[in-house]
Design a protein around this motif. Structure first.
Motif, PDB file in Angstrom:
ATOM      1  N   ILE A 289       0.905  -1.277  -0.009  1.00  0.00           N
ATOM      2  CA  ILE A 289      -0.403  -0.042  -0.399  1.00  0.00           C
ATOM      3  C   ILE A 289       1.027   1.098   0.502  1.00  0.00           C
ATOM      4  CG2 ILE A 289      -2.517  -1.134   1.136  1.00  0.00           C
ATOM      5  CD1 ILE A 289      -1.686  -0.016   3.641  1.00  0.00           C
ATOM      6  N   GLU A 290       2.065   0.989  -0.407  1.00  0.00           N
ATOM      7  CA  GLU A 290       2.980   2.068  -0.323  1.00  0.00           C
ATOM      8  C   GLU A 290       2.663   3.098   0.570  1.00  0.00           C
ATOM      9  OE1 GLU A 290       2.766   4.155  -4.368  1.00  0.00           O
ATOM     10  OE2 GLU A 290       2.895   2.093  -5.340  1.00  0.00           O
ATOM     11  N   CYS A 291       2.593   2.897   2.159  1.00  0.00           N
ATOM     12  CA  CYS A 291       2.699   3.868   3.622  1.00  0.00           C
ATOM     13  C   CYS A 291       4.019   4.028   4.099  1.00  0.00           C
ATOM     14  CB  CYS A 291       2.312   2.282   4.341  1.00  0.00           C
ATOM     15  SG  CYS A 291       3.595   1.178   4.823  1.00  0.00           S
ATOM     16  N   GLY A 292       5.077   3.713   4.109  1.00  0.00           N
ATOM     17  CA  GLY A 292       6.462   4.067   3.906  1.00  0.00           C
ATOM     18  C   GLY A 292       7.034   3.724   4.814  1.00  0.00           C
ATOM     19  N   CYS A 293       6.711   2.734   6.059  1.00  0.00           N
ATOM     20  CA  CYS A 293       6.583   2.081   7.495  1.00  0.00           C
ATOM     21  C   CYS A 293       8.246   1.620   7.118  1.00  0.00           C
ATOM     22  CB  CYS A 293       5.624   1.050   7.920  1.00  0.00           C
ATOM     23  SG  CYS A 293       4.306   2.163   8.595  1.00  0.00           S
ATOM     24  N   CYS A 294       8.345   0.920   6.143  1.00  0.00           N
ATOM     25  CA  CYS A 294       9.375   0.097   5.579  1.00  0.00           C
ATOM     26  C   CYS A 294      10.435   1.238   5.476  1.00  0.00           C
ATOM     27  CB  CYS A 294       9.511  -0.718   4.637  1.00  0.00           C
ATOM     28  SG  CYS A 294       9.005  -0.480   3.097  1.00  0.00           S
ATOM     29  N   ASP A 295       9.929   2.279   5.151  1.00  0.00           N
ATOM     30  CA  ASP A 295      11.377   3.636   4.261  1.00  0.00           C
ATOM     31  C   ASP A 295      11.916   3.894   6.210  1.00  0.00           C
ATOM     32  OD1 ASP A 295      11.179   3.548   2.084  1.00  0.00           O
ATOM     33  OD2 ASP A 295      10.137   5.079   1.939  1.00  0.00           O
TER      34      ASP A 295
ATOM     35  N   VAL B   2       9.685   2.387  -0.762  1.00  0.00           N
ATOM     36  CA  VAL B   2       8.843   1.990  -0.988  1.00  0.00           C
ATOM     37  C   VAL B   2       9.043   2.650  -2.732  1.00  0.00           C
ATOM     38  CG1 VAL B   2       6.827   3.647  -1.327  1.00  0.00           C
ATOM     39  CG2 VAL B   2       7.749   2.669   0.794  1.00  0.00           C
ATOM     40  N   GLN B   3      10.096   3.380  -2.663  1.00  0.00           N
ATOM     41  CA  GLN B   3      10.451   4.244  -4.057  1.00  0.00           C
ATOM     42  C   GLN B   3      10.858   3.264  -5.553  1.00  0.00           C
ATOM     43  OE1 GLN B   3       9.713   6.929  -5.246  1.00  0.00           O
ATOM     44  NE2 GLN B   3      10.244   7.060  -6.899  1.00  0.00           N
ATOM     45  N   GLN B   4      11.617   1.677  -4.250  1.00  0.00           N
ATOM     46  CA  GLN B   4      11.870   0.712  -5.805  1.00  0.00           C
ATOM     47  C   GLN B   4      10.285   0.223  -5.547  1.00  0.00           C
ATOM     48  OE1 GLN B   4      15.283   0.259  -7.142  1.00  0.00           O
ATOM     49  NE2 GLN B   4      14.042  -2.143  -7.453  1.00  0.00           N
ATOM     50  N   PHE B   5       9.222  -0.188  -5.189  1.00  0.00           N
ATOM     51  CA  PHE B   5       8.415  -1.358  -5.116  1.00  0.00           C
ATOM     52  C   PHE B   5       7.847  -0.181  -6.603  1.00  0.00           C
ATOM     53  CE2 PHE B   5       8.255  -1.993  -0.728  1.00  0.00           C
ATOM     54  CZ  PHE B   5       9.819  -2.907  -1.255  1.00  0.00           C
TER      55      PHE B   5
END
Lengths: 486, 173
Positions: free
Chosen positions: A404-410, A420-423
């Protein structure tokens, strides 16, 4: 109080929300309406150049289930229909209707409705469609289309879990318009014939909570406070927190009897049905360290961003970048000439020291922190490896499209990898590849068809020539026979 | 002994039927190669279309680096399918260009219909002494219509960059 469940991962982010009351935006000189709606759907302009339009008048109609009509937010003349840079991550220009306002703000006469229960749900859905209502949480999915589900809906969830830091437009709307929101929720519940209706607010919005509690009064609506963990406001995450039901990947919540609507959407539905008003304005949070006076502004849709910035006291000196949406999922904008859309919930002006993840990217150390925080339970590090090395099939096997590109991993990545950018890049590569495959298949069939057609034509011509030859032979023979007999 | 013979006869019959009815249609390797080619049907590889080129590759008569529209991506895909080393594009057959589509400058078009037969995908619409136009969604950008035009009214335009078609670009490493 019901016991709440948890979704996997997530982050507790310290929110930096402004709590000022809503102010009204002044009238801008120009209103800009991009025709592009969701993904690849365009609205169809129905006004001519130089035509005078009134506030609330439809200026573009929907031509698919995934687009909604657009209405003028003030009176004026249609100045142009031309490409302008639109609010889109590409920062490309696309066709827009541009209205030069005349300052009169003359509106179409609205037809109010006092008892919505006299109307059929079908009628109400049409009205919602005609009012141009889309999901105001940010995805801008046409509400009427979402409401026309054929599944049986047992629970309607009004989503007020505004989990992104900085954004406070929903909270401020609730504080001022709780009555309307509850009415909107009841209308939606009536349309869906849903048994239950839940309004979910975050724990850190006590005033909003109080306002809703008063507005709900004796209505059979459940008000639930959910913990402020990002991304609780995600549709599937919220359903899991409220009911414990986990909606599987590739499944829509409607297939399990749930439907989520944003609070802003519920209020827009109330305005459309009860007051007869089309969706022409929304609350937008203008905030960030780069803004002098952060505030929530009731804005006409189509207003250029620079107009809102000016109304918020202008930029601070250190401002570095402009973001539409929240700091976690927003898109960077190249200019403040861009106009706000129905999907715009926040304008964020960031300063240099506000930017997260500034340190240089380092190699992945396989710590697994990203997997621990992923609310969709994906394996970001695997996806990253496969994406980087172009193994697109593997990315799909690891459910890249559920991200969902939430950005938590970033945020948690100790190596500051822009995951997320890579995804997004990898998703783009897969989509492009699929499109190319469709295109080349089309070309192949058309080429084969042409070859078959040409072969057939050749044969037909041969057959015709043969036939003609035969006829001539016959005629010759006949004339010869005639001569002989003479 | 008799039983064994019987089993062998049975198995033989099954094999016979299998050979008859479960025959693989066409040449599978040619189909696989063809699926990797871009299907522009442009003939830059010196074969009349993508399928003939695929057949030539399968028979070892053509190299895998003769397809300019496919570029590096197609060469790599062919190399991995055929277990060969990847190699750079042979520029004798053309160079890699940005994808484009044909466009007819309508005020210059004289309606001679000469561009219509060369189009491999029937993407040009027109009739004698009528203005012609290109169906952009069908055009493969093969450029085969350019040479036959007696008034040079066909040009190649890059595909329009619309937000709806846009994808996130890869980061620069």
């Amino acid at each position: 109080m019901t016991k709440l469940a948890h979704f996997h991962g997530g982050l507790a982010i310290t929110a930096d929300k402004c709590a000022n009351p809503i102010i009204d935006s002044s009238l801008p000189g120009e209103l800009i309406y991009p025709l592009l709606q969701r993904s690849n759907n365009y609205a169809l302009p129905i006004v001519k150049l130089g035509e005078r339009v009134l506030k609330g008048q439809m200026i573009a109609s929907a031509n698919s289930l995934f687009s909604a009509p657009i209405h003028a937010a003030s009176s004026g003349t249609v100045k142009a229909i031309e490409p302008r840079i639109i609010a889109h991550p590409s920062n490309l220009a696309d066709d827009c209707i541009i209205i030069e306002t005349d300052g009169l703000d003359a509106a179409l006469s609205a037809i109010p409705c006092f008892d919505y229960q006299q109307e059929t749900p079908e009628n109400l859905r049409t009205k919602i469609h005609q009012a141009g209502i889309v999901g105001l949480g940010g995805a801008a999915f046409p509400t009427a289309t979402k409401l026309s589900t054929e599944q049986d809906i047992h629970t309607l969830i009004i989503n007020a879990a505004e989990c992104e830091p900085y954004i406070s437009c929903d909270a401020s709307l609730i504080r001022q318009k709780a009555e309307g929101i509850v009415q909107g929720a009841l209308i939606l519940q009536y349309i869906l014939q849903a048994k239950h209706c839940i309004i979910a607010v975050e724990e850190n919005m006590p005033e909003a909570n109080q306002a809703l509690l008063q507005a709900i009064n004796t209505h059979s609506i459940q008000l639930i406070s959910v913990p402020a963990i990002y991304p609780t406001g995600g549709e599937k995450q919220l359903i899991q927190v409220l009911t414990g039901t986990k909606i599987p990947a590739k499944c829509l919540p409607t297939e399990h009897g749930f439907i989520c609507q944003n609070v802003g959407t519920a209020y827009a539905v109330y305005q459309a049905i009860i007051q007869g008003l089309a969706l022409t304005e929304r609350i937008i949070t203008v905030t960030g360290k780069g803004i002098k006076q952060p505030q929530n502004i009731r804005t006409r849709i189509g207003t250029p961003i620079k107009h809102l910035i000016a109304q918020s006291g202008g930029y601070n000196k250190k401002v570095q970048r402009l973001i539409m949406g929240g700091s976690m999922m927003g898109i960077a904008l190249s200019s403040d000439e861009i106009a706000v859309t129905k999907a715009t919930n926040c304008i964020l002006a960031m300063t240099s020291n506000q930017q997260e993840n500034k340190s240089a990217e380092m190699p992945c150390i396989r710590c697994g922190d990203c997997a621990a925080v992923c609310p969709v339970e994906l394996l970001p590090q695997q996806l990253y490896w496969y994406g980087r090395s172009g193994q697109l099939d593997q990315c799909q096997n690891y459910q890249l499209f559920s991200c969902i590109e939430c950005g938590c991993c970033d945020v948690v990545c100790p190596s500051h990898i822009p995951l997320v950018q890579q995804f997004r890049v990898t998703k783009g590569e897969i989509i492009t590849k699929e499109k190319q495959a469709v295109q080349s298949n089309l070309a192949k069939t058309r080429f084969q068809n042409q070859q078959q057609r040409r072969a057939r034509e050749e044969q037909e011509q041969l057959a015709k020539a043969e036939k003609r030859k035969a006829i001539i032979e016959k005629m010759k023979a006949a004339s010869l026979a005639k001569k002989k007999s003479l | 002994m008799l039983l064994l013979c019987l089993i062998f006869v049975m198995l033989g019959l099954i094999l016979g039927f299998a050979a008859q009815y479960l025959k693989v249609q066409g040449d599978p390797i040619v189909e696989q190669i063809d699926a990797l080619l871009p299907q522009t049907q442009c003939g830059q590889c010196q074969f009349p279309g993508c399928k003939p080129y695929a057949q030539a590759i399968a028979q070892g008569e053509a190299d895998i680096n003769q397809c300019p529209p496919g570029g590096e991506q197609t060469i790599n895909a062919l190399a991995s399918l055929l277990g060969m080393e990847s190699k750079p594009l042979n520029t004798e057959f053309g160079t890699i260009k940005t994808p484009a589509i044909a466009f007819i400058i309508e005020q210059d078009c004289i309606g001679c219909v000469k561009c219509i037969p060369p189009c491999p995908v029937d993407a040009i619409l027109g009739a004698t002494k009528q203005m012609h136009t290109v169906i952009t969604s069908e055009c493969t950008g093969c450029e085969l219509c350019i040479a036959p035009c007696p008034v040079n009214c066909i040009i190649m335009l890059p595909r329009e960059n619309k937000p709806s078609e846009w994808q996130w670009p890869a980061a620069h490493d």
